[in-house]
Scaffold this motif. Structure first.
Motif, short mmCIF file in Angstrom:
data_model
loop_
_atom_site.label_atom_id
_atom_site.label_comp_id
_atom_site.label_asym_id
_atom_site.label_seq_id
_atom_site.Cartn_x
_atom_site.Cartn_y
_atom_site.Cartn_z
N ASP A 25 1.18 -1.37 0.42
CA ASP A 25 0.07 0.27 0.18
C ASP A 25 0.86 1.17 0.12
O ASP A 25 0.21 2.17 -1.10
CB ASP A 25 -1.23 0.13 1.08
CG ASP A 25 -1.80 0.96 1.21
OD1 ASP A 25 -2.64 1.48 0.10
OD2 ASP A 25 -1.92 1.35 2.39
N ASP A 83 0.83 6.41 3.13
CA ASP A 83 -0.03 5.74 4.09
C ASP A 83 1.44 5.84 5.42
O ASP A 83 1.65 4.57 6.40
CB ASP A 83 0.87 4.37 3.09
CG ASP A 83 -0.25 2.49 4.31
OD1 ASP A 83 -1.09 2.76 4.14
OD2 ASP A 83 0.72 1.84 3.73
N HIS A 108 -4.93 6.04 5.98
CA HIS A 108 -6.24 5.31 6.52
C HIS A 108 -5.85 5.06 7.61
O HIS A 108 -6.51 3.82 8.46
CB HIS A 108 -6.20 4.85 6.09
CG HIS A 108 -5.77 3.40 5.53
ND1 HIS A 108 -6.03 2.35 5.63
CD2 HIS A 108 -4.58 3.07 5.28
CE1 HIS A 108 -4.86 1.14 5.19
NE2 HIS A 108 -3.41 1.60 4.80
N HIS A 109 -4.20 5.02 8.83
CA HIS A 109 -4.30 4.54 9.87
C HIS A 109 -4.98 4.87 11.41
O HIS A 109 -4.73 6.47 11.17
CB HIS A 109 -2.65 4.79 10.70
CG HIS A 109 -2.05 3.79 9.46
ND1 HIS A 109 -1.55 4.41 7.86
CD2 HIS A 109 -2.01 2.39 9.84
CE1 HIS A 109 -0.88 3.33 7.66
NE2 HIS A 109 -1.10 2.50 8.12
N THR A 128 -4.54 3.40 1.47
CA THR A 128 -4.46 4.31 1.32
C THR A 128 -4.22 4.66 -0.20
O THR A 128 -4.81 5.64 -0.62
CB THR A 128 -3.44 4.88 1.80
OG1 THR A 128 -2.37 4.97 3.25
CG2 THR A 128 -2.98 6.21 0.94
N ASP A 156 -3.90 -4.40 1.17
CA ASP A 156 -4.25 -3.98 2.56
C ASP A 156 -5.60 -4.48 2.75
O ASP A 156 -5.81 -4.81 4.26
CB ASP A 156 -4.17 -2.31 2.87
CG ASP A 156 -3.16 -1.79 3.26
OD1 ASP A 156 -1.97 -2.06 3.45
OD2 ASP A 156 -3.20 -1.04 3.64
MN LIG Z 1 -1.85 1.04 4.58
#
Ligand SMILES: [Mn+2]
Length: 317
Positions: A25, A83, A108-109, A128, A156
């Motif tokens: 990703d 990411d 996207h964490h 991401t 992912d």
């Molecule tokens: Mn990721």
């Protein structure tokens, strides 16, 4: 939503960077954006800085242009982190981020604290790459950019398997498939093919595993001796954490392997109940509810596992 073009139009120099020990990703999102900037902003001086990437991803266009962030830092107009849950995870590229005139974070964490000037954080996005797909103008996504984005989504989501996969993920992937990419080959390369050495390490990791039935946890450790016996590096251990998680009746899987620093890297996965990102954050790491990572130090990795089973127990109560 973040307007990337309005930022890129004003930037004469751009650095694109992702997290340390880059995965599909991270590589996919960085190279998709790198290709985008190179193609539509050819006058812009563009660099993509990452740690060495796994060979798996060298088929992606632009991978040959990836460089490690140099020691000597210069000021760029725009630095874009992809990411990457926090600034320290950018590794050496963090210095470029700190010295840039303008910064962007696309991620996207769930643990992301929005550390840039402009942030597009969507914890609900599978990857991401899915988020970046939403941000890019659809008429400008060519086949090579689509290959990068599809690679990141496949990585992912575990090939559209994990719970992070949403109807939006599938719609994004469907559109990317329609752009002429060789999706069966991408899935096979990215997810299923393993080298002989990787298979041997998988075997060793599985045979070392122990079951902690009281907390529904499977754990395994690869020791420095295991690594030395096969001449293995951390990059040869891809997929082990996921394979452990597939154990029937298990809620949490924990995989520890030694880093060159002498510490142990911990990869944690969960099935339904336990939030492994909470455990990761406690030990200075981060990640997602179902998949997270961190490092621990000490001489006895199995004692670390014992410690972690206590953290799991607290959540199961
Ligand atoms: Mn990721």
């Amino acid at each position: 939503m973040l307007n990337l073009d309005s930022l890129l139009e004003k930037a004469a120099s751009v650095v694109i960077a992702g997290h340390v020990r880059p995965d599909g990703d991270c590589v996919g999102s960085c190279l998709a954006l790198y290709q985008y900037v190179c193609k539509y902003y050819p006058e812009t001086k563009t660099h993509v800085f990452l740690e060495p990437i796994p060979n798996t991803f060298t088929f992606l266009k632009g991978s040959g242009d990836i460089a490690q962030a140099p020691e000597e830092v210069w000021t760029v107009d725009l630095c874009i982190a992809l990411d990457c849950g926090d600034l320290s995870r950018l590794g050496n590229a963090a210095k470029f981020f700190e010295h840039a005139n303008r910064t962007v974070c696309i991620d996207h964490h769930v643990s992301n604290q929005s550390f840039a000037d402009e942030n597009e954080i969507l914890a609900d996005a599978s990857s991401t790459c899915e988020l970046l797909y939403q941000l890019l103008p659809k008429d400008r996504i060519d086949r090579e950019i689509a290959e990068c984005l599809y690679t990141g989504i496949v990585t992912d989501t575990g090939v559209f398997q994990y719970s992070c996969t949403s109807p939006d993920t599938m719609r994004s992937a469907a559109d990317l498939m329609s752009r002429g990419i060789d999706y069966p080959v991408i899935v096979d390369r990215v997810f299923f093919q393993k080298t002989f050495l990787q298979q041997k390490m998988m075997g060793r990791a599985l045979s070392n595993a122990r079951l902690y039935e009281d907390v529904s946890c499977i754990a395994t450790v690869l020791t420095p001796e295991d690594m030395a016996e096969f001449g293995a590096l951390p990059k040869h251990l891809e997929g082990i954490a996921s394979q452990l998680r597939a154990t029937k009746g298990v809620e949490v899987s924990i995989f520890l392997y030694p880093l060159e620093t002498g510490e142990y890297k911990v990869s944690a996965r969960s099935a339904k109940v336990v939030d492994v990102s909470v455990i990761a954050v406690k030990y200075g790491g981060g990640g997602h509810v179902r998949a997270a990572g961190f490092t621990m130090s000490g001489d006895d990795p199995w004692a670390m596992v014992e410690l972690l089973t206590e953290d799991i127990r607290k959540q199961l109560k």
